[in-house]
Design a protein around this motif. Structure first.
Motif, PDB file in Angstrom:
ATOM      1  N   THR A 322      -1.921  -1.522 -11.888  1.00  0.00           N
ATOM      2  CA  THR A 322      -1.272  -2.111 -10.628  1.00  0.00           C
ATOM      3  C   THR A 322      -1.960  -3.288 -10.462  1.00  0.00           C
ATOM      4  O   THR A 322      -3.632  -3.523 -11.127  1.00  0.00           O
ATOM      5  N   ALA A 325      -5.151  -5.941  -5.793  1.00  0.00           N
ATOM      6  CA  ALA A 325      -5.337  -6.435  -4.581  1.00  0.00           C
ATOM      7  C   ALA A 325      -7.040  -7.548  -3.944  1.00  0.00           C
ATOM      8  O   ALA A 325      -7.309  -6.527  -3.707  1.00  0.00           O
ATOM      9  N   ARG A 329     -10.393  -3.940   1.686  1.00  0.00           N
ATOM     10  CA  ARG A 329     -10.112  -2.188   1.938  1.00  0.00           C
ATOM     11  C   ARG A 329     -10.568  -1.573   3.075  1.00  0.00           C
ATOM     12  O   ARG A 329     -11.856  -1.735   3.540  1.00  0.00           O
ATOM     13  N   GLU A 373      -5.284  -1.106   0.482  1.00  0.00           N
ATOM     14  CA  GLU A 373      -6.153  -2.565   1.102  1.00  0.00           C
ATOM     15  C   GLU A 373      -4.803  -3.728   1.696  1.00  0.00           C
ATOM     16  O   GLU A 373      -3.850  -3.614   2.086  1.00  0.00           O
ATOM     17  N   LYS A 450       1.856   0.739  -2.486  1.00  0.00           N
ATOM     18  CA  LYS A 450       1.514  -0.282  -3.564  1.00  0.00           C
ATOM     19  C   LYS A 450       2.593   0.416  -4.765  1.00  0.00           C
ATOM     20  O   LYS A 450       2.631   1.624  -4.760  1.00  0.00           O
ATOM     21  N   PHE A 452       3.109   0.737  -8.340  1.00  0.00           N
ATOM     22  CA  PHE A 452       2.162   1.263  -9.951  1.00  0.00           C
ATOM     23  C   PHE A 452       3.330   1.906 -11.047  1.00  0.00           C
ATOM     24  O   PHE A 452       4.380   1.653 -10.902  1.00  0.00           O
ATOM     25  N   LEU A 493     -11.273   6.253 -12.437  1.00  0.00           N
ATOM     26  CA  LEU A 493     -10.720   4.515 -12.072  1.00  0.00           C
ATOM     27  C   LEU A 493     -11.114   3.669 -12.762  1.00  0.00           C
ATOM     28  O   LEU A 493     -12.129   2.659 -12.206  1.00  0.00           O
ATOM     29  N   LYS A 495     -10.855  -0.760 -12.950  1.00  0.00           N
ATOM     30  CA  LYS A 495     -10.593  -2.063 -12.391  1.00  0.00           C
ATOM     31  C   LYS A 495     -10.852  -2.456 -13.425  1.00  0.00           C
ATOM     32  O   LYS A 495     -11.960  -2.837 -14.381  1.00  0.00           O
ATOM     33  N   LYS A 497     -11.330  -6.804 -14.333  1.00  0.00           N
ATOM     34  CA  LYS A 497     -10.999  -8.619 -13.714  1.00  0.00           C
ATOM     35  C   LYS A 497     -11.040  -9.465 -14.388  1.00  0.00           C
ATOM     36  O   LYS A 497     -11.332  -9.517 -15.271  1.00  0.00           O
TER      37      LYS A 497
HETATM   38  N1  GTP Z   1      -7.750   1.851  -6.157  1.00  0.00           N
HETATM   39  C1  GTP Z   1      -7.565   1.256  -6.049  1.00  0.00           C
HETATM   40  N2  GTP Z   1      -8.289  -0.350  -5.427  1.00  0.00           N
HETATM   41  C2  GTP Z   1      -7.512  -1.532  -5.062  1.00  0.00           C
HETATM   42  C3  GTP Z   1      -5.927  -1.695  -5.339  1.00  0.00           C
HETATM   43  N3  GTP Z   1      -5.965  -3.091  -5.205  1.00  0.00           N
HETATM   44  C4  GTP Z   1      -6.919  -2.893  -4.754  1.00  0.00           C
HETATM   45  N4  GTP Z   1      -8.489  -2.449  -4.928  1.00  0.00           N
HETATM   46  C5  GTP Z   1      -9.589  -2.905  -4.270  1.00  0.00           C
HETATM   47  O1  GTP Z   1     -10.462  -3.185  -5.632  1.00  0.00           O
HETATM   48  C6  GTP Z   1     -11.641  -2.107  -4.749  1.00  0.00           C
HETATM   49  C7  GTP Z   1     -12.323  -2.497  -6.272  1.00  0.00           C
HETATM   50  O2  GTP Z   1     -12.177  -3.106  -6.589  1.00  0.00           O
HETATM   51  P1  GTP Z   1     -14.365  -3.961  -7.257  1.00  0.00           P
HETATM   52  O3  GTP Z   1     -14.476  -4.917  -7.246  1.00  0.00           O
HETATM   53  O4  GTP Z   1     -15.516  -2.448  -7.178  1.00  0.00           O
HETATM   54  O5  GTP Z   1     -14.251  -4.518  -5.099  1.00  0.00           O
HETATM   55  P2  GTP Z   1     -14.337  -5.528  -4.371  1.00  0.00           P
HETATM   56  O6  GTP Z   1     -14.213  -5.201  -2.931  1.00  0.00           O
HETATM   57  O7  GTP Z   1     -13.042  -6.001  -5.175  1.00  0.00           O
HETATM   58  O8  GTP Z   1     -15.752  -6.690  -5.210  1.00  0.00           O
HETATM   59  P3  GTP Z   1     -15.574  -7.957  -4.262  1.00  0.00           P
HETATM   60  O9  GTP Z   1     -14.290  -8.550  -5.430  1.00  0.00           O
HETATM   61  O10 GTP Z   1     -16.795  -8.097  -5.925  1.00  0.00           O
HETATM   62  O11 GTP Z   1     -16.259  -7.570  -3.010  1.00  0.00           O
HETATM   63  C8  GTP Z   1     -11.412  -1.337  -3.580  1.00  0.00           C
HETATM   64  O12 GTP Z   1     -12.525  -0.948  -2.681  1.00  0.00           O
HETATM   65  C9  GTP Z   1     -10.100  -1.638  -3.289  1.00  0.00           C
HETATM   66  O13 GTP Z   1     -10.092  -2.538  -2.177  1.00  0.00           O
HETATM   67  C10 GTP Z   1      -5.696  -0.430  -6.059  1.00  0.00           C
HETATM   68  O14 GTP Z   1      -4.030  -0.345  -5.944  1.00  0.00           O
HETATM   69  N5  GTP Z   1      -6.522   0.567  -6.467  1.00  0.00           N
END
Ligand code: GTP
Length: 597
Positions: A322, A325, A329, A373, A450, A452, A493, A495, A497
């Motif tokens: 996905t 976003a 959070r 989110e 959301k 997926f 899980l 991520k 970026k």
């Molecule tokens: N698990 C999950 N998290 C999501 C999703 N979409 C957005 N997120 C956000 O991604 C965060 C984790 O990414 P991080 O980069 O660790 O946290 P962040 O708040 O984006 O980090 P900074 O931008 O550095 O503040 C989660 O806490 C969510 O807020 C999703 O579909 N699933």
């Protein structure tokens, strides 16, 4: 004068403070002792009156004292008058379960102006309730002033005292105060303490707080003891102009008029006790055992960054993808008494939202916990819209679902949360539901699930979907399709970026002898990165950035090309190919069925 409002600071507030401890050493008086003492006070007072200006009716003496002899002092300073309406207002009403409605007790500093038979101090409250077989464990004081008695009168005898200062006068209680009040109290209160709340603007505000606007609000008539000549029980010394049950319009949510951002603080603060309680509920729903300091730590699942090592997990377990976003959070705890947004500091704020159960006859969700989110969408022609994108469900109506595979939890979001809300809203829109009509449009945000997709869609997500989004996205989330909900850091899980968004925030500080320190915040705590240094461009004045957060971008991550290449290979693995074929078959069968209909 006002039972609730704190009038502009009065001299006697000060005097009160000075004498607030007068009863510290007193033992609890018995009813007989109170009677004796009051008789003696009466006797002394009569003697004084006689001596001053001859006997005269008590009431008149108060008025005259007030008007003509402002400087008259007593052993506590200037005579303190009871609030208007207080003398004839009945003391306490019938209990509502374990709650006894009562007027505010006045301490002994008011004795000079309250005839003995009319006195109502905390001691008398205790005695009266004790006679009725009740012990008082908690006093909730709704007045907006501390001048009527000292809370120590309650606390020193072990009775808890909570102050919810309600402004009164022309202002209705604020959301935070109303938050601690229960909706159902209206009816119950009217039954047990006739005639109930008789001010229509109070009732209007209560309804609009809950986003429910009845067609006609019927208020009981103003009771006799609240005579027109009296001033507002809740207001300052000024004529009441809102007793006519006026029809003040409910104040709608003006969110639309404002610029809304991701940084807005949403909802109303909740009392600490309530937050502690709700935290423990979350722990239970997440099947976590609370222990010491971790109780205050946010228990939500947290992804780890995709790197060349964990990239391999995508080959071992079945994943969906996905967009990531980029908003704020929140976990959301849905209860019958309100919905609570839970931020990363594990702090709760209450928002008024409606979550009907799938079977509408069964009422509303209670202890349903979801994760998501909050984003702000820029919608063409409509402007800014706040939306909560729910991406996980951890508990449903008090039952933990953390052990279920993600695919099932994700389905529950749609079946149990989104569709019932949608159906309920449709009923209001079509007029199928009567009054009071719930105003979904007054909610602070809308709620969506959301989306997926299978990993094969990643290319499309990156190239087509994200560029068209109405809110920011800073990458991808790769979610194990069969994974349970794992609290806190979840190594499975992932991520990913965009390189330019991949950064770490540090706190930079200069210590003695110009030594540089770099800290990382880990779960809200400052952690020194021993030996680490940051190189700044020469022209930067280091002292000017000491104490500030600095950002370092991370360049050693998986590039977009590498990710897409990897996914292309992975999709050909039997695990993915088989599942893909099954999904395809299911979707064909579904379409065929639709065509037959
Ligand atoms: N698990 C999950 N998290 C999501 C999703 N979409 C957005 N997120 C956000 O991604 C965060 C984790 O990414 P991080 O980069 O660790 O946290 P962040 O708040 O984006 O980090 P900074 O931008 O550095 O503040 C989660 O806490 C969510 O807020 C999703 O579909 N699933």
């Amino acid at each position: 004068m006002d039972l609730n409002a704190s009038p502009s600071p009065e001299e006697d507030d000060q005097l009160y403070e000075e004498h607030a401890d007068f009863s510290q050493n007193e033992h609890a008086e018995s009813a007989v002792e109170i009677m004796r003492r009051e008789r003696e006070e009466r006797r002394r007072k009569l003697k004084r009156e006689h001596h001053d200006d001859g006997a005269r009716p008590y009431r008149q003496q108060i008025r005259n004292d007030n008007n003509m002899n402002q400087n008259k002092t007593t052993r506590y300073g200037r005579i303190k008058e009871p609030p208007q309406g207080w003398l004839d207002c009945p003391g306490s009403g019938e209990p509502i379960d374990r709650i006894v409605p009562s007027k505010v007790p006045l301490d002994e500093t008011f004795n000079e102006s309250v005839p003995a038979g009319k006195r109502y101090s905390s001691k008398q409250v205790v005695n009266k309730q004790r006679k009725a077989g009740r012990d008082i464990g908690l006093v909730i004081d709704l007045t907006n002033t501390t001048r009527y008695y000292s809370p120590t009168e309650w606390t020193r005898q072990g009775t808890k005292h909570v102050k919810i200062a309600c402004k009164g006068r022309d202002a209705v209680p604020d959301n935070e105060s109303v938050n601690t009040f229960v909706y159902e109290a209206l009816n119950m209160f009217a039954q047990r303490r006739p005639p109930g709340i008789y001010k229509s603007d109070y009732i209007q505000a209560l309804y609009s707080f809950y986003h429910e606007i009845p067609e006609n609000i019927v208020c009981p008539p103003t009771p006799e003891w609240k005579r027109p000549s009296d001033l507002d029980l809740n207001g300052e010394a000024k004529e009441d102009d809102d007793d006519g049950n006026g029809d003040a319009a409910p104040s709608p949510n003006h969110e639309d008029d404002k610029v809304i951002t991701n940084d807005d603080v949403l909802g109303d603060a909740v009392p600490y006790d309530q937050q502690d309680f709700l935290r423990s509920i979350c722990f239970r729903l997440l099947e976590l055992v609370p222990s010491g300091r971790t109780n205050a730590q946010f228990p939500g699942s947290h992804p780890v960054s995709l790197n060349s090592e964990n990239l391999q997990i995508l080959r071992q377990r079945y994943y969906y993808a996905t967009w990531k976003a980029d908003g704020t959070r929140y976990m959301m705890l849905i209860t019958r008494d309100g919905c609570f947004l839970i931020d990363r500091n594990f702090c709760f704020r209450r928002v008024q939202m409606r979550f009907p159960l799938r079977n509408p006859n069964e009422g509303f969700h209670h202890y349903t916990l979801i994760d998501g989110e909050m984003i702000v969408d820029t919608v063409p022609d409509l402007g800014l819209k706040r939306r909560y994108l729910a991406y996980d469900l951890m508990a449903l109506h008090s039952h933990s679902k953390v052990k279920l595979p993600f695919s099932e939890r994700w389905k529950l979001i749609d079946d149990e949360i989104i569709r019932p809300r949608y159906h309920d809203k449709g009923q209001f829109d079509s007029g199928a539901k009567g009054s009071p009509s719930y105003r979904y449009d007054m909610e602070l945000f809308s709620v969506r699930r959301k989306d997926f997709w299978q990993l094969s869609a990643v290319n499309k997500i990156l190239k087509e979907f994200i560029p068209k989004l109405c809110h920011e996205s800073d990458g991808l989330i790769l979610q194990g399709w069969d994974d349970p909900y794992v609290t806190r850091t979840h190594e499975g899980l992932l991520k990913w970026k965009y390189p330019e968004m991949n950064s770490v925030d540090f706190l930079f500080e200069i210590g003695s002898e110009n030594r540089q320190f770099i800290f990382l915040y880990e779960r809200g705590r400052k952690k020194l990165m021993d030996g680490a240094r940051v190189a700044f461009p020469d022209e930067v004045d280091l002292s000017s950035i000491s104490g500030k957060i600095v950002m370092r971008s991370i360049t050693d991550n998986i590039t977009e090309d590498k990710l897409l290449e990897e996914i292309y290979e992975i999709m050909n693995l039997p695990m993915y190919a088989d599942r893909k074929a099954k999904v395809h078959q299911r979707s064909m069968a579904h379409h065929a069925q639709q065509r037959r209909r």
